[in-house]
Design a protein around this motif. Sequence first.
Motif, PDB file in Angstrom:
ATOM      1  N   THR A  22       0.641  -1.382   0.142  1.00 43.12           N
ATOM      2  CA  THR A  22      -0.372  -0.004   0.158  1.00 43.12           C
ATOM      3  C   THR A  22       0.825   1.035  -0.288  1.00 43.12           C
ATOM      4  OG1 THR A  22       0.014  -0.245   2.572  1.00 43.12           O
ATOM      5  CG2 THR A  22      -1.929  -1.327   1.160  1.00 43.12           C
ATOM      6  N   VAL A  23       0.236   2.028  -0.495  1.00 43.58           N
ATOM      7  CA  VAL A  23       0.793   3.404  -0.401  1.00 43.58           C
ATOM      8  C   VAL A  23      -0.083   4.385   0.658  1.00 43.58           C
ATOM      9  CG1 VAL A  23       1.323   5.527  -1.261  1.00 43.58           C
ATOM     10  CG2 VAL A  23       2.483   3.826  -2.454  1.00 43.58           C
ATOM     11  N   VAL A  24       0.757   4.834   1.433  1.00 36.73           N
ATOM     12  CA  VAL A  24      -0.443   5.159   2.922  1.00 36.73           C
ATOM     13  C   VAL A  24      -0.319   6.997   3.027  1.00 36.73           C
ATOM     14  CG1 VAL A  24      -1.346   5.762   5.149  1.00 36.73           C
ATOM     15  CG2 VAL A  24      -0.539   3.014   4.804  1.00 36.73           C
ATOM     16  N   HIS A  33       1.981  14.177   2.394  1.00 34.31           N
ATOM     17  CA  HIS A  33       3.251  13.139   2.874  1.00 34.31           C
ATOM     18  C   HIS A  33       2.607  12.087   2.773  1.00 34.31           C
ATOM     19  CE1 HIS A  33       4.814  16.013   5.835  1.00 34.31           C
ATOM     20  NE2 HIS A  33       3.859  16.561   5.515  1.00 34.31           N
ATOM     21  N   ALA A  34       3.370  11.164   2.606  1.00 42.36           N
ATOM     22  CA  ALA A  34       2.891   9.664   1.944  1.00 42.36           C
ATOM     23  C   ALA A  34       4.205   8.285   2.156  1.00 42.36           C
ATOM     24  CB  ALA A  34       2.936   9.558   0.826  1.00 42.36           C
ATOM     25  N   MET A  35       4.052   7.536   2.739  1.00 37.63           N
ATOM     26  CA  MET A  35       5.056   5.965   2.848  1.00 37.63           C
ATOM     27  C   MET A  35       4.510   4.732   1.726  1.00 37.63           C
ATOM     28  SD  MET A  35       4.610   4.772   6.502  1.00 37.63           S
ATOM     29  CE  MET A  35       3.049   4.128   7.608  1.00 37.63           C
ATOM     30  N   THR A  36       5.413   4.127   1.809  1.00 38.00           N
ATOM     31  CA  THR A  36       5.317   2.436   1.496  1.00 38.00           C
ATOM     32  C   THR A  36       5.294   1.706   2.908  1.00 38.00           C
ATOM     33  OG1 THR A  36       6.181   2.708  -0.561  1.00 38.00           O
ATOM     34  CG2 THR A  36       5.673   0.852   0.174  1.00 38.00           C
ATOM     35  N   ALA A  37       3.734   0.888   2.914  1.00 33.39           N
ATOM     36  CA  ALA A  37       4.126   0.292   4.006  1.00 33.39           C
ATOM     37  C   ALA A  37       2.834  -1.091   3.629  1.00 33.39           C
ATOM     38  CB  ALA A  37       3.053   0.584   4.732  1.00 33.39           C
ATOM     39  N   GLY A  71      -5.628   8.390   3.623  1.00 35.12           N
ATOM     40  CA  GLY A  71      -5.719   7.732   2.777  1.00 35.12           C
ATOM     41  C   GLY A  71      -5.143   6.222   2.760  1.00 35.12           C
ATOM     42  N   VAL A  72      -5.519   5.202   2.357  1.00 35.33           N
ATOM     43  CA  VAL A  72      -5.171   3.593   1.510  1.00 35.33           C
ATOM     44  C   VAL A  72      -5.365   3.527   0.167  1.00 35.33           C
ATOM     45  CG1 VAL A  72      -4.494   1.334   2.075  1.00 35.33           C
ATOM     46  CG2 VAL A  72      -4.881   3.221   3.435  1.00 35.33           C
ATOM     47  N   SER A  73      -3.718   3.133  -0.598  1.00 35.59           N
ATOM     48  CA  SER A  73      -4.280   2.712  -1.866  1.00 35.59           C
ATOM     49  C   SER A  73      -3.738   1.892  -2.112  1.00 35.59           C
ATOM     50  CB  SER A  73      -3.131   3.523  -2.992  1.00 35.59           C
ATOM     51  OG  SER A  73      -3.600   5.297  -2.568  1.00 35.59           O
ATOM     52  N   ILE A  74      -4.831   0.572  -2.256  1.00 35.61           N
ATOM     53  CA  ILE A  74      -3.966  -0.911  -1.921  1.00 35.61           C
ATOM     54  C   ILE A  74      -3.534  -1.167  -3.851  1.00 35.61           C
ATOM     55  CG2 ILE A  74      -4.252  -3.095  -1.844  1.00 35.61           C
ATOM     56  CD1 ILE A  74      -6.777  -2.314   0.028  1.00 35.61           C
ATOM     57  N   LEU A  75      -1.985  -1.353  -4.034  1.00 40.93           N
ATOM     58  CA  LEU A  75      -1.658  -1.049  -5.012  1.00 40.93           C
ATOM     59  C   LEU A  75      -1.512  -2.499  -5.969  1.00 40.93           C
ATOM     60  CD1 LEU A  75       2.196   0.613  -4.912  1.00 40.93           C
ATOM     61  CD2 LEU A  75       0.087   1.586  -5.094  1.00 40.93           C
ATOM     62  N   ASP A 114      -2.589   6.836  -8.251  1.00 40.13           N
ATOM     63  CA  ASP A 114      -4.038   6.300  -9.534  1.00 40.13           C
ATOM     64  C   ASP A 114      -3.915   4.559  -8.984  1.00 40.13           C
ATOM     65  OD1 ASP A 114      -5.242   8.279  -9.476  1.00 40.13           O
ATOM     66  OD2 ASP A 114      -3.830   9.099 -11.561  1.00 40.13           O
ATOM     67  N   GLU A 115      -2.838   3.738  -9.750  1.00 32.24           N
ATOM     68  CA  GLU A 115      -2.053   2.678  -9.750  1.00 32.24           C
ATOM     69  C   GLU A 115      -2.889   1.666  -8.522  1.00 32.24           C
ATOM     70  OE1 GLU A 115       2.138   2.770 -11.908  1.00 32.24           O
ATOM     71  OE2 GLU A 115       1.710   4.026 -10.273  1.00 32.24           O
ATOM     72  N   GLY A 116      -3.728   1.717  -8.022  1.00 32.38           N
ATOM     73  CA  GLY A 116      -5.026   1.044  -6.592  1.00 32.38           C
ATOM     74  C   GLY A 116      -5.281   0.265  -7.594  1.00 32.38           C
ATOM     75  N   LEU A 117      -5.447  -1.180  -6.847  1.00 32.68           N
ATOM     76  CA  LEU A 117      -6.684  -1.643  -6.981  1.00 32.68           C
ATOM     77  C   LEU A 117      -7.954  -1.427  -5.634  1.00 32.68           C
ATOM     78  CD1 LEU A 117      -5.452  -5.571  -6.739  1.00 32.68           C
ATOM     79  CD2 LEU A 117      -6.299  -4.343  -8.500  1.00 32.68           C
ATOM     80  N   ALA A 118      -7.306  -0.738  -4.982  1.00 33.05           N
ATOM     81  CA  ALA A 118      -8.735  -0.212  -3.864  1.00 33.05           C
ATOM     82  C   ALA A 118      -7.771   1.173  -3.372  1.00 33.05           C
ATOM     83  CB  ALA A 118      -8.910  -1.228  -2.999  1.00 33.05           C
ATOM     84  N   TRP A 119      -8.822   1.815  -3.007  1.00 32.27           N
ATOM     85  CA  TRP A 119      -8.924   3.192  -2.164  1.00 32.27           C
ATOM     86  C   TRP A 119      -9.759   2.979  -0.695  1.00 32.27           C
ATOM     87  CZ3 TRP A 119     -10.017   2.486  -6.883  1.00 32.27           C
ATOM     88  CH2 TRP A 119      -8.690   3.055  -8.236  1.00 32.27           C
ATOM     89  N   LEU A 120      -9.223   3.459   0.304  1.00 35.47           N
ATOM     90  CA  LEU A 120      -9.765   3.931   1.820  1.00 35.47           C
ATOM     91  C   LEU A 120      -9.246   5.134   1.690  1.00 35.47           C
ATOM     92  CD1 LEU A 120      -8.812   0.531   3.240  1.00 35.47           C
ATOM     93  CD2 LEU A 120     -11.237   0.810   2.054  1.00 35.47           C
TER      94      LEU A 120
END
Length: 183
Positions: A22-24, A33-37, A71-75, A114-120
Motif C-alpha cells: 500500500t501507499v498510505v 506526505h506518503a509512505m509505502t507500507a 488514505g490507503v491506496s492498495i497497489l 491511481d495505480e491502486g486496486l482499491a482506495w480507503l
Amino acid sequence: MRDPIDDKAFRGALGRFASGVTVVSTVHEGIDHAMTASAFCSVSIDPPLVLVCSHKNSRFHEAVLESGVWGVSILAEGGRETSAWFAHRGRPLESQLEGVEHHRGPETGVALMDEGLAWLECETHAVHDGGDHSILVGSVVFARVRDEIDDPLLYYRSHYGRLVHTDASEKTVYRPPTTQEPA
C-alpha cells in the motif's frame, strides 16, 4: 529472563510473510506526505476499521498524527515504481507527488495513487504504541474498488511478486486425507 531474540532470525521470519503493498498518505498544512507500507490490515467490518504501522522517526508519522486523516491506496501489480519511490527515504517532501499519477479523496482530500486496486480514506480512531512504530487504527469514511484489474502488487523477502490465481478459496471444502487402519 529470556535471552534476547536473534535479530537476523526475527527479520528473516517476518520477511517470509507475503503481503500486499500500500501507499498510505496524508495532507498536513497543505503538504502531502506518503509512505509505502506492507504493515496494513483490516481490523473490523462493523464498524469499518483498518490499521497501518508508521515508524516514529519518519516525516509521515508526525504529519499523520497532526492531521488525523489518511488514505490507503492498495497497489496493483503495475505500482512497483510508485511503491519503490515512496519507500525511498530522503525524497523531496514538497515535490514527492510530481510525476506520480494520483487523485484526491472525496472525503479527506488526501492523495490516492491511481495505480491502486482499491482506495480507503480514514479518520484516526486510535493510536497505540508499537515499539519503534505507532499502530494507527483508522475509521474508514470512504472506500472504492477498481473492478477492471485484479492483479495485486505483492511483497515477499524484500522482493516484489505476483499472484497466481487458482480455483481454491477460503470457501473450498477441505477434506482431510484418509488414513487406513494398521493391519
